[in-house]
Scaffold this motif. Structure first.
Motif, PDB file in Angstrom:
ATOM      1  N   SER A   9       0.067  -8.766  -2.421  1.00  0.00           N
ATOM      2  CA  SER A   9       1.179  -8.119  -3.119  1.00  0.00           C
ATOM      3  C   SER A   9       2.052  -7.268  -2.203  1.00  0.00           C
ATOM      4  O   SER A   9       3.145  -6.877  -2.589  1.00  0.00           O
ATOM      5  CB  SER A   9       0.651  -7.239  -4.255  1.00  0.00           C
ATOM      6  OG  SER A   9      -0.117  -6.167  -3.735  1.00  0.00           O
ATOM      7  N   ASN A  10       1.546  -6.947  -1.002  1.00  0.00           N
ATOM      8  CA  ASN A  10       2.251  -6.115  -0.032  1.00  0.00           C
ATOM      9  C   ASN A  10       2.577  -4.731  -0.608  1.00  0.00           C
ATOM     10  O   ASN A  10       3.611  -4.152  -0.327  1.00  0.00           O
ATOM     11  CB  ASN A  10       3.516  -6.809   0.481  1.00  0.00           C
ATOM     12  CG  ASN A  10       3.872  -6.322   1.872  1.00  0.00           C
ATOM     13  OD1 ASN A  10       2.995  -5.963   2.651  1.00  0.00           O
ATOM     14  ND2 ASN A  10       5.159  -6.295   2.184  1.00  0.00           N
ATOM     15  N   THR A  11       1.651  -4.210  -1.408  1.00  0.00           N
ATOM     16  CA  THR A  11       1.769  -2.891  -1.995  1.00  0.00           C
ATOM     17  C   THR A  11       1.212  -1.862  -1.014  1.00  0.00           C
ATOM     18  O   THR A  11       0.143  -2.062  -0.448  1.00  0.00           O
ATOM     19  CB  THR A  11       0.964  -2.813  -3.312  1.00  0.00           C
ATOM     20  OG1 THR A  11       1.387  -3.864  -4.166  1.00  0.00           O
ATOM     21  CG2 THR A  11       1.141  -1.484  -3.996  1.00  0.00           C
ATOM     22  N   THR A  12       1.923  -0.757  -0.826  1.00  0.00           N
ATOM     23  CA  THR A  12       1.484   0.299   0.084  1.00  0.00           C
ATOM     24  C   THR A  12       1.359   1.602  -0.689  1.00  0.00           C
ATOM     25  O   THR A  12       2.204   1.918  -1.525  1.00  0.00           O
ATOM     26  CB  THR A  12       2.490   0.472   1.235  1.00  0.00           C
ATOM     27  OG1 THR A  12       2.584  -0.768   1.932  1.00  0.00           O
ATOM     28  CG2 THR A  12       2.041   1.542   2.207  1.00  0.00           C
ATOM     29  N   PHE A  13       0.285   2.351  -0.404  1.00  0.00           N
ATOM     30  CA  PHE A  13       0.093   3.650  -1.028  1.00  0.00           C
ATOM     31  C   PHE A  13      -0.746   4.531  -0.115  1.00  0.00           C
ATOM     32  O   PHE A  13      -1.287   4.071   0.882  1.00  0.00           O
ATOM     33  CB  PHE A  13      -0.526   3.518  -2.423  1.00  0.00           C
ATOM     34  CG  PHE A  13      -1.945   3.045  -2.410  1.00  0.00           C
ATOM     35  CD1 PHE A  13      -2.995   3.938  -2.533  1.00  0.00           C
ATOM     36  CD2 PHE A  13      -2.235   1.697  -2.282  1.00  0.00           C
ATOM     37  CE1 PHE A  13      -4.300   3.498  -2.504  1.00  0.00           C
ATOM     38  CE2 PHE A  13      -3.537   1.258  -2.263  1.00  0.00           C
ATOM     39  CZ  PHE A  13      -4.577   2.166  -2.370  1.00  0.00           C
ATOM     40  N   GLU A  14      -0.863   5.795  -0.474  1.00  0.00           N
ATOM     41  CA  GLU A  14      -1.639   6.760   0.298  1.00  0.00           C
ATOM     42  C   GLU A  14      -3.031   6.900  -0.315  1.00  0.00           C
ATOM     43  O   GLU A  14      -3.176   6.927  -1.530  1.00  0.00           O
ATOM     44  CB  GLU A  14      -0.947   8.121   0.312  1.00  0.00           C
ATOM     45  CG  GLU A  14       0.409   8.117   1.001  1.00  0.00           C
ATOM     46  CD  GLU A  14       0.317   7.823   2.483  1.00  0.00           C
ATOM     47  OE1 GLU A  14      -0.543   8.412   3.159  1.00  0.00           O
ATOM     48  OE2 GLU A  14       1.111   6.994   2.977  1.00  0.00           O
ATOM     49  N   ALA A  15      -4.034   6.989   0.558  1.00  0.00           N
ATOM     50  CA  ALA A  15      -5.422   7.160   0.115  1.00  0.00           C
ATOM     51  C   ALA A  15      -6.059   8.281   0.929  1.00  0.00           C
ATOM     52  O   ALA A  15      -5.660   8.554   2.060  1.00  0.00           O
ATOM     53  CB  ALA A  15      -6.199   5.866   0.303  1.00  0.00           C
ATOM     54  N   ALA A  16      -7.058   8.900   0.344  1.00  0.00           N
ATOM     55  CA  ALA A  16      -7.733  10.024   1.001  1.00  0.00           C
ATOM     56  C   ALA A  16      -8.768   9.528   1.999  1.00  0.00           C
ATOM     57  O   ALA A  16      -9.604   8.686   1.656  1.00  0.00           O
ATOM     58  CB  ALA A  16      -8.415  10.898  -0.039  1.00  0.00           C
ATOM     59  N   PRO A  17      -8.737  10.031   3.234  1.00  0.00           N
ATOM     60  CA  PRO A  17      -9.793   9.719   4.191  1.00  0.00           C
ATOM     61  C   PRO A  17     -11.137  10.180   3.625  1.00  0.00           C
ATOM     62  O   PRO A  17     -11.223  11.211   2.963  1.00  0.00           O
ATOM     63  CB  PRO A  17      -9.417  10.526   5.428  1.00  0.00           C
ATOM     64  CG  PRO A  17      -7.956  10.786   5.295  1.00  0.00           C
ATOM     65  CD  PRO A  17      -7.711  10.899   3.818  1.00  0.00           C
ATOM     66  N   GLY A  18     -12.173   9.388   3.854  1.00  0.00           N
ATOM     67  CA  GLY A  18     -13.494   9.698   3.324  1.00  0.00           C
ATOM     68  C   GLY A  18     -13.801   8.985   2.026  1.00  0.00           C
ATOM     69  O   GLY A  18     -14.952   8.926   1.604  1.00  0.00           O
ATOM     70  N   ALA A  19     -12.770   8.442   1.369  1.00  0.00           N
ATOM     71  CA  ALA A  19     -12.972   7.667   0.141  1.00  0.00           C
ATOM     72  C   ALA A  19     -13.412   6.260   0.508  1.00  0.00           C
ATOM     73  O   ALA A  19     -13.110   5.767   1.599  1.00  0.00           O
ATOM     74  CB  ALA A  19     -11.687   7.607  -0.668  1.00  0.00           C
ATOM     75  N   THR A  20     -14.105   5.595  -0.403  1.00  0.00           N
ATOM     76  CA  THR A  20     -14.424   4.191  -0.152  1.00  0.00           C
ATOM     77  C   THR A  20     -13.168   3.363  -0.385  1.00  0.00           C
ATOM     78  O   THR A  20     -12.300   3.740  -1.183  1.00  0.00           O
ATOM     79  CB  THR A  20     -15.549   3.667  -1.060  1.00  0.00           C
ATOM     80  OG1 THR A  20     -15.115   3.689  -2.417  1.00  0.00           O
ATOM     81  CG2 THR A  20     -16.843   4.447  -0.873  1.00  0.00           C
ATOM     82  N   LEU A  21     -13.101   2.260   0.297  1.00  0.00           N
ATOM     83  CA  LEU A  21     -11.981   1.341   0.112  1.00  0.00           C
ATOM     84  C   LEU A  21     -11.942   0.856  -1.326  1.00  0.00           C
ATOM     85  O   LEU A  21     -10.876   0.735  -1.923  1.00  0.00           O
ATOM     86  CB  LEU A  21     -12.109   0.167   1.093  1.00  0.00           C
ATOM     87  CG  LEU A  21     -11.047  -0.918   1.014  1.00  0.00           C
ATOM     88  CD1 LEU A  21      -9.642  -0.343   1.186  1.00  0.00           C
ATOM     89  CD2 LEU A  21     -11.320  -1.987   2.059  1.00  0.00           C
ATOM     90  N   PHE A  22     -13.105   0.605  -1.917  1.00  0.00           N
ATOM     91  CA  PHE A  22     -13.171   0.148  -3.303  1.00  0.00           C
ATOM     92  C   PHE A  22     -12.518   1.172  -4.238  1.00  0.00           C
ATOM     93  O   PHE A  22     -11.687   0.818  -5.078  1.00  0.00           O
ATOM     94  CB  PHE A  22     -14.621  -0.114  -3.713  1.00  0.00           C
ATOM     95  CG  PHE A  22     -14.754  -0.630  -5.110  1.00  0.00           C
ATOM     96  CD1 PHE A  22     -14.539  -1.973  -5.385  1.00  0.00           C
ATOM     97  CD2 PHE A  22     -15.076   0.214  -6.149  1.00  0.00           C
ATOM     98  CE1 PHE A  22     -14.646  -2.458  -6.675  1.00  0.00           C
ATOM     99  CE2 PHE A  22     -15.191  -0.269  -7.449  1.00  0.00           C
ATOM    100  CZ  PHE A  22     -14.979  -1.612  -7.714  1.00  0.00           C
ATOM    101  N   ALA A  23     -12.879   2.448  -4.100  1.00  0.00           N
ATOM    102  CA  ALA A  23     -12.313   3.490  -4.952  1.00  0.00           C
ATOM    103  C   ALA A  23     -10.802   3.597  -4.753  1.00  0.00           C
ATOM    104  O   ALA A  23     -10.058   3.765  -5.724  1.00  0.00           O
ATOM    105  CB  ALA A  23     -12.987   4.830  -4.663  1.00  0.00           C
ATOM    106  N   ALA A  24     -10.352   3.490  -3.523  1.00  0.00           N
ATOM    107  CA  ALA A  24      -8.920   3.569  -3.234  1.00  0.00           C
ATOM    108  C   ALA A  24      -8.173   2.386  -3.848  1.00  0.00           C
ATOM    109  O   ALA A  24      -7.091   2.562  -4.411  1.00  0.00           O
ATOM    110  CB  ALA A  24      -8.689   3.627  -1.727  1.00  0.00           C
ATOM    111  N   LEU A  25      -8.749   1.201  -3.747  1.00  0.00           N
ATOM    112  CA  LEU A  25      -8.114   0.022  -4.331  1.00  0.00           C
ATOM    113  C   LEU A  25      -8.045   0.123  -5.851  1.00  0.00           C
ATOM    114  O   LEU A  25      -7.034  -0.210  -6.457  1.00  0.00           O
ATOM    115  CB  LEU A  25      -8.862  -1.246  -3.915  1.00  0.00           C
ATOM    116  CG  LEU A  25      -8.722  -1.638  -2.442  1.00  0.00           C
ATOM    117  CD1 LEU A  25      -9.700  -2.746  -2.087  1.00  0.00           C
ATOM    118  CD2 LEU A  25      -7.300  -2.057  -2.125  1.00  0.00           C
ATOM    119  N   LYS A  26      -9.116   0.589  -6.473  1.00  0.00           N
ATOM    120  CA  LYS A  26      -9.122   0.768  -7.929  1.00  0.00           C
ATOM    121  C   LYS A  26      -8.074   1.792  -8.346  1.00  0.00           C
ATOM    122  O   LYS A  26      -7.363   1.589  -9.326  1.00  0.00           O
ATOM    123  CB  LYS A  26     -10.500   1.201  -8.418  1.00  0.00           C
ATOM    124  CG  LYS A  26     -11.557   0.121  -8.359  1.00  0.00           C
ATOM    125  CD  LYS A  26     -11.259  -1.042  -9.250  1.00  0.00           C
ATOM    126  CE  LYS A  26     -11.828  -0.841 -10.624  1.00  0.00           C
ATOM    127  NZ  LYS A  26     -11.703  -2.027 -11.469  1.00  0.00           N
TER     128      LYS A  26
END
Length: 98
Positions: A9-26
């Motif tokens: 989808s080429n969607t970009t967003f900000e995620a918190a360092p230390g979070a799992t990739l799964f949680a960030a994707l959800k």
């Protein structure tokens, strides 16, 4: 914060360092599955990490062992529930064949 880009989808967003990739994707609304509640046992959250592999957690033996049992795995394969984000930007492809 780290920049996470989701393909195809080429969607970009900000995620918190230390979070799992799964949680960030959800949190970003990506259609990603998990049947084992993030324990790295089902393989449903299999993704390809295209960029930023050096900035995420290293693969552990249990994750590697699970990936060895799966079809469609490459050197870019990771289980999103086992990846901990760092500070560097990451580009992942959420797979649809799982």
């Amino acid at each position: 914060m780290t920049t996470l880009t989701i393909l195809p989808s080429n969607t970009t967003f900000e995620a918190a360092p230390g979070a799992t990739l799964f949680a960030a994707l959800k949190a970003a609304g990506a259609a990603i599955l998990s049947k084992c509640d993030g324990k790295g046992q089902c393989g449903a959250c299999h993704v390809f990490v295209h960029e930023g592999r050096k900035g995420i957690s290293k693969i552990q033996r249990a994750e590697n062992d699970k990936l060895d049992t799966m079809v469609g795995v490459s050197s870019k394969s990771r289980l999103a529930c086992q990846v901990v984000l760092g500070e560097d930007p990451v580009t992942v492809e959420v797979l649809s064949f799982v």
